[in-house]
Design a protein around this motif. Structure first.
Motif, PDB file in Angstrom:
ATOM      1  N   ASP A  97       0.840  -1.202   0.000  1.00 26.31           N
ATOM      2  CA  ASP A  97       0.000   0.000   0.000  1.00 26.31           C
ATOM      3  C   ASP A  97       0.874   1.250   0.000  1.00 26.31           C
ATOM      4  N   ARG A  98       0.340   2.307  -0.601  1.00 25.63           N
ATOM      5  CA  ARG A  98       1.032   3.595  -0.558  1.00 25.63           C
ATOM      6  C   ARG A  98       0.331   4.493   0.458  1.00 25.63           C
ATOM      7  N   VAL A  99       1.123   5.044   1.366  1.00 26.09           N
ATOM      8  CA  VAL A  99       0.598   5.874   2.447  1.00 26.09           C
ATOM      9  C   VAL A  99       1.326   7.216   2.416  1.00 26.09           C
ATOM     10  N   ALA A 100       0.560   8.307   2.389  1.00 25.51           N
ATOM     11  CA  ALA A 100       1.159   9.643   2.306  1.00 25.51           C
ATOM     12  C   ALA A 100       1.489  10.172   3.699  1.00 25.51           C
ATOM     13  N   LEU A 101       2.581  10.931   3.784  1.00 24.83           N
ATOM     14  CA  LEU A 101       2.998  11.588   5.023  1.00 24.83           C
ATOM     15  C   LEU A 101       3.079  13.088   4.744  1.00 24.83           C
ATOM     16  N   MET A 102       2.226  13.870   5.407  1.00 25.99           N
ATOM     17  CA  MET A 102       2.166  15.317   5.190  1.00 25.99           C
ATOM     18  C   MET A 102       2.401  16.021   6.519  1.00 25.99           C
ATOM     19  N   SER A 103       3.650  16.386   6.749  1.00 31.34           N
ATOM     20  CA  SER A 103       4.011  16.969   8.035  1.00 31.34           C
ATOM     21  C   SER A 103       5.338  17.706   7.898  1.00 31.34           C
ATOM     22  N   ARG A 104       5.561  18.613   8.818  1.00 31.20           N
ATOM     23  CA  ARG A 104       6.894  19.214   8.913  1.00 31.20           C
ATOM     24  C   ARG A 104       7.871  18.178   9.466  1.00 31.20           C
ATOM     25  N   THR A 105       9.124  18.528   9.491  1.00 26.33           N
ATOM     26  CA  THR A 105      10.167  17.619   9.983  1.00 26.33           C
ATOM     27  C   THR A 105      10.050  17.467  11.493  1.00 26.33           C
ATOM     28  N   ARG A 106       9.659  16.276  11.927  1.00 29.20           N
ATOM     29  CA  ARG A 106       9.524  16.003  13.357  1.00 29.20           C
ATOM     30  C   ARG A 106       9.728  14.511  13.612  1.00 29.20           C
ATOM     31  N   TYR A 107       9.911  14.177  14.873  1.00 30.97           N
ATOM     32  CA  TYR A 107      10.214  12.802  15.288  1.00 30.97           C
ATOM     33  C   TYR A 107       9.205  11.804  14.728  1.00 30.97           C
ATOM     34  N   GLU A 108       7.917  12.156  14.768  1.00 32.57           N
ATOM     35  CA  GLU A 108       6.870  11.229  14.347  1.00 32.57           C
ATOM     36  C   GLU A 108       6.945  10.900  12.858  1.00 32.57           C
ATOM     37  N   TRP A 109       7.483  11.808  12.070  1.00 30.34           N
ATOM     38  CA  TRP A 109       7.647  11.555  10.631  1.00 30.34           C
ATOM     39  C   TRP A 109       8.547  10.318  10.450  1.00 30.34           C
ATOM     40  N   THR A 110       9.698  10.357  11.097  1.00 32.81           N
ATOM     41  CA  THR A 110      10.641   9.241  10.992  1.00 32.81           C
ATOM     42  C   THR A 110      10.035   7.955  11.570  1.00 32.81           C
TER      43      THR A 110
END
Length: 599
Positions: free
Chosen positions: A64-77
């Motif tokens: 599956d492809r899942v989008a990540l839309m966020s500024r650079t933060r711990y939860e992104w990684t």
């Protein structure tokens, strides 16, 4: 040269790290109290596993492809690694993207779920959700999505996750990263786990002085580049694979960044030239305010001469710094250079710069001040760096040599071609565009450049950006623009003149620098409308233009310019998220001002 991975995927890094050294500090996480909290490799592994279970429980499936839309933060990684753990493909979306851009990327990538940072992002996605029939889930970080997913996954057995993880192979797709779209609609670059592993391991191995810890001085990097950009993503992967403590900072601005550099205390960081320019300009303004402009300028000259002498010695063309120069350098290290290093946390020894060209003199200054900046070059299609300056033989003003395992070729028309294991596999759903740039494994980059006798690459422009005057003269605008921007009062410069009789420019100014400049003259703050008509400011910008013109022929020189009241911004659609000029958009928005330059 890094060995090609034979098995596994990027998520294995987290589990191997925790197995080998569970108590080692892997990341720094900034808390609500503003303090940094250490996260061990074991703890991070547990968080990734818990989130991966939650993703499976909420319906995310292998592939599956899942989008990540966020500024650079711990939860992104954290999300990135959890998605890779279950064999899903992450699709980064710039947090500043418009609704139409979000619609295009989520539709083109056939995204089934999206993680957003806050309500504004959720509303952006929500405004186009009726046109995204495949999109089934929307998680909002600041509304407790992480805790909800972890709770949902509590009933999933660990082995279910590990079966997903073991099914990932090096050839599996890791991510689809969309180009920044300076010209035309963004295209989705399909990048495999192998491509990312090769890139990261090559950088960590070849640039080991940067990534390596010293006894009692653990390597650490603060990531503030957008994680939606391939450069920031490579830092994330390389830090984890290279066992470097990783911190996140969400704002790509010097004002927000400098306090976190002081508190996090990285040993190196990766940035765009804009950040280095701002650090230098702030130090220069501070010295001028304190009445020490003369000594500061002398310190700059000494740093540049010292770095030049060291560069000559590295290439066997000189003996190195003289005894007198070394004494001057030691003196200024105590009174000037050390303060600049302290402003960046006091431990920074190295930095890497990419995204656009850095002026040679600025690179030399930082090297002389004790921070070696290795400039490199790459694209989304090359999974970040294709070339970079080697630590032992840095040639300032170039983007370095091909990284190990990579070959660079200059085509007859001057276009840079790249071949290597980190070159992307295809544009998603666009075989025609893929065939235009991929030829027998070679990537035609669209950039123009030259190789010197030692194999160092210099980028001279972009094929699509070459201006051709009505007199038939071809002009690459990038170099001129960089030279004009070198003036401390100038923020941005765009050179125009396509199908016009001569070259001209639009210039924006750095408001903070201008306010300081006015204060030093005892003048009041001027409004933007007053500034564009100010004779003194016009004189300063003319100096910048004249200095830039000394490097080109008369036919390529800027004949006239106009100072604009407001900067080009990403919010107005005039910059990409990596701060590159959107030329066509600017030329459209300022058509009247450009026409006035020719009448």
């Amino acid at each position: 040269m890094a060995a090609a991975p034979r098995a596994g995927g990027l998520a294995d890094t987290v589990f191997d790290y925790a197995e080998e050294d569970p108590h080692r500090i892997a990341l720094g996480r900034k808390g609500a109290d503003g303090a940094w909290h250490d996260v061990t490799a074991g703890t991070f592994r547990d968080e990734v596993l818990a989130l991966a279970k939650g993703l499976i429980a909420d319906g995310v499936r292998f592939g599956d492809r899942v989008a990540l839309m966020s500024r650079t933060r711990y939860e992104w990684t954290l999300f990135d690694l959890a998605l890779w753990t279950v064999g899903a493909q992450s699709v980064p979306v710039y947090p500043t993207s418009s609704a139409e851009q979000v619609l295009w990327m989520l539709h083109d990538a056939e995204v089934t779920a999206v993680m957003v940072e806050h309500e504004d992002h959720a509303m952006t996605v929500g405004s186009v959700i009726d046109r995204l029939p495949r999109l089934k889930r929307l998680w909002q970080l600041d509304a407790g999505a992480l805790a909800e997913l972890v709770a949902a996954g509590a009933r999933i057995d660990d082995e279910v996750v590990h079966r997903h993880r073991r099914a990932v192979t090096p050839d599996s797709v890791a991510t689809v990263i969309y180009t920044s779209g300076t010209t035309g609609r963004p295209k989705g670059c399909v990048i495999t786990h192998a491509g990312f592993m090769f890139e990261a391991d090559t950088m960590v191995g070849r640039w080991h002085p940067v990534f390596r810890s010293r006894p009692g001085d653990e390597a650490a990097t603060l990531l503030f580049l957008p994680l939606a950009h391939v450069f920031g993503r490579m830092v994330e992967v390389a830090a984890l694979r290279g066992r470097v403590k990783l911190g996140h900072q969400p704002e790509l601005s010097a004002r927000a960044l400098m306090p976190d550099l002081v508190s996090f205390r990285p040993t190196f960081f990766l940035a765009v030239p804009y950040i280095f320019e701002k650090v230098f300009d702030a130090a220069r303004r501070k010295a001028e305010t304190e009445g020490r402009a003369g000594p500061f300028d002398k310190a700059v000259e000494v740093a540049v001469k010292y770095a030049e002498a060291m560069e000559e010695r590295a290439f066997g063309t000189g003996p190195g710094p003289s005894a007198g120069l070394r004494m001057q350098h030691q003196f200024f290290d105590k009174v000037v250079y050390r303060k600049i290093r302290e402003a960046m946390g006091g431990r920074v020894r190295h930095a890497m710069s990419g995204g656009s060209g850095m002026e040679r003199r600025l690179g030399l200054f930082f090297a002389g001040a004790g921070i070696a900046v290795f400039e490199g070059y790459g694209l989304t299609e090359t999974t970040a760096a294709a070339t970079a300056n080697p630590p032992e033989r840095t040639r300032y003003g170039t983007v370095g040599r091909p990284i190990p395992g990579t070959t660079v070729h200059i085509a007859r028309d001057g276009e840079v071609w790249v071949h290597g294991a980190h070159v992307f596999s295809r544009y998603l759903g666009d075989p025609r565009a893929t065939d235009e740039v991929l030829r027998d494994g070679w990537l035609a980059t669209g950039d123009l450049g030259s190789l010197d006798a030692d194999g160092y690459l210099t980028i001279t422009g972009r094929k699509k950006e070459i201006l051709v005057t009505s007199g038939g003269k071809s002009v690459a605008p990038g170099g001129l623009e960089e030279r004009v921007r070198a003036h401390p009062l100038v923020a941005q410069c765009i050179v125009v003149g396509d199908d016009r009789p001569y070259i001209a420019a639009l210039v924006t100014v750095d408001q903070e620098a201008v306010e300081h400049w006015l204060a030093m003259q005892g003048r009041p703050v001027l409004s933007p409308a007053q500034l564009v008509r100010d004779p003194g400011l016009e004189t300063e910008v003319r100096r910048a233009v004249v200095a830039a013109n000394t490097a080109v022929s008369q036919a390529e020189s800027i004949r006239t310019f106009r100072i604009l009241a407001h900067r080009f911004t990403e919010e107005h659609g005039l910059l990409t998220p990596s701060l590159k000029l959107k030329r066509k958009a600017i030329e459209t928005a300022y058509a009247a001002e450009i026409d006035a330059l020719y009448h």
